[in-house]
Every structure is written in structure tokens, then in C-alpha cells.
Design an enzyme around this catalytic site. Structure first.
Site, PDB file in Angstrom:
ATOM      1  N   LEU A  70       0.808  -1.220   0.000  1.00 26.42           N
ATOM      2  CA  LEU A  70       0.000   0.000   0.000  1.00 26.42           C
ATOM      3  C   LEU A  70       0.847   1.279   0.000  1.00 26.42           C
ATOM      4  O   LEU A  70       0.319   2.382   0.147  1.00 26.42           O
ATOM      5  CB  LEU A  70      -0.950  -0.012   1.198  1.00 26.42           C
ATOM      6  CG  LEU A  70      -1.861  -1.245   1.281  1.00 26.42           C
ATOM      7  CD1 LEU A  70      -2.733  -1.192   2.519  1.00 26.42           C
ATOM      8  CD2 LEU A  70      -2.711  -1.381   0.020  1.00 26.42           C
ATOM      9  N   CYS A  71       2.138   1.150  -0.195  1.00 23.69           N
ATOM     10  CA  CYS A  71       3.055   2.290  -0.211  1.00 23.69           C
ATOM     11  C   CYS A  71       2.945   3.025  -1.550  1.00 23.69           C
ATOM     12  O   CYS A  71       2.676   2.419  -2.594  1.00 23.69           O
ATOM     13  CB  CYS A  71       4.488   1.789  -0.004  1.00 23.69           C
ATOM     14  SG  CYS A  71       5.739   3.093  -0.010  1.00 23.69           S
ATOM     15  N   GLY A  72       3.198   4.315  -1.521  1.00 29.29           N
ATOM     16  CA  GLY A  72       3.212   5.106  -2.745  1.00 29.29           C
ATOM     17  C   GLY A  72       4.299   4.678  -3.719  1.00 29.29           C
ATOM     18  O   GLY A  72       4.223   4.987  -4.904  1.00 29.29           O
ATOM     19  N   ALA A  78       4.921   1.514  -4.374  1.00 27.08           N
ATOM     20  CA  ALA A  78       4.607   0.131  -4.765  1.00 27.08           C
ATOM     21  C   ALA A  78       4.684  -0.105  -6.270  1.00 27.08           C
ATOM     22  O   ALA A  78       4.912  -1.234  -6.698  1.00 27.08           O
ATOM     23  CB  ALA A  78       3.238  -0.286  -4.228  1.00 27.08           C
TER      24      ALA A  78
END
Length: 180
Positions: A60-62, A64
Site C-alpha cells: 500500500l506504499c506510494g 509500490a
């Protein structure tokens, strides 16, 4: 301007001493295992003779989207010996709830087939032994998701990279090519 003979000798001695310090500092990757997201284990001893790019990831990281670039590296250079390893971690509160969900999400969203570990700690709490070794030997602790560690075919750390260095960055690619 030329350097006098005594100064050349001092400069040579300093350069040699610096090289010895670097060589003495470098410790090869220890024999540890990661739990595989597919079950079983991923053993660092199987990395011998191969360059390895280890990346702590979070679905869910930017950052990703870098999973696509990691997959492209895996497809292009995997047949030549490069191992690209995704290490999902929830240390920064951006990973899904369990390994099965992570695997499915990364496969469907980013086409990931490269090796992945189960969810492990890389910077906080019960840190995985590989990351303990990185901290002890290199002073390296990921400060966020998608920090990268490049290890050469001799098991030594070539370089570490932050999240902003994409897997397809020229500098990283140059280092990967030299790590074979």
C-alpha cells in the site's frame, strides 16, 4: 604540479590503507533463511555466485509501482543470474494483513512472479537476521519502504539505495551490471 617522491609514497600508503580498511569491513552475507511467501524457505547460501537485489516492500506504499520495475529486472536479468527478492514488511504500517493477501495483490496488481518472503520486520521490533546483519556490518537500516540493498556475486554489499532510487535507475543498473 608534480608530487614529490615522499608525498607520492605517503599518498600510496594512505590509499592502500584505505583499501585494506574497506576490505576488512566487508563481511559476506551470513547464512540465514527467510520464510518464503510460497511456503518453505529462501536461503541466503543459495545466493552464492549471484548478484542479489533485496528490497523491503509494502503493497500500500506510494512506491509500490516499483514492483513492476523489480519484476522487469527479474525477467530480464534473472536468466543471467540476478536474484531480485521482495521482502514485504509492515514496519511502516503500509502492508496488507497477511502473506496470502500480499501475494495475491502483488500478482494481480503488478504481475509479480519474482521471489518474495513472508511479511518480516526490517527496521523495528523483532528484526529479521538479514537486516540485523545489515545494521551491524553496514550501519544500514531501511528508513521507509522500498529501500534497496545490492549484494555482489561474492556476497558483499555493493551499495544501498533509498526509496527514491527506482529499480530501473541508471546508477542502480550500472551497479547491478558490475555486481555479476
Amino acid at each position: 604540479m608534480s608530487i614529490s617522491a615522499p608525498h607520492r609514497s605517503i599518498a600510496t600508503a594512505v590509499a592502500l590503507w584505505g583499501a585494506m580498511v574497506v576490505s576488512a569491513h566487508a563481511e559476506p552475507v551470513p547464512d540465514v533463511t527467510f520464510p518464503s511467501i510460497d511456503g518453505g524457505e529462501i536461503a541466503t547460501k543459495d545466493w552464492r555466485g549471484h548478484p542479489v537485489l533485496v528490497v523491503n516492500t509494502a503493497s500500500l506504499c506510494g512506491f509500490a509501482g516499483q514492483l513492476e520495475d523489480m519484476q522487469a529486472l527479474h525477467e530480464e536479468l534473472g536468466p543471467k543470474g540476478l536474484i531480485v527478492l521482495a521482502v514485504p514488511s509492515n514496519d511502516f504500517n503500509q502492508e496488507l494483513e497477511d502473506a496470502a493477501t500480499v501475494k495475491e495483490y502483488c500478482s494481480l496488481e503488478y504481475g509479480v512472479t519474482l521471489p518474495m518472503t513472508d511479511i518480516v520486520s526490517v527496521a523495528k521490533g523483532d528484526v529479521h537476521p538479514f537486516y540485523q546483519w545489515l545494521k551491524a556490518s553496514e550501519g544500514f537500516v531501511p528508513k521507509w519502504n522500498f529501500y534497496k540493498v545490492l549484494i555482489d556475486a561474492n556476497g558483499e554489499v555493493v551499495e544501498t539505495y533509498s526509496s527514491v532510487t527506482a529499480p530501473d535507475a541508471q546508477a542502480l543498473r550500472r551497479d547491478i551490471d558490475a555486481a555479476f
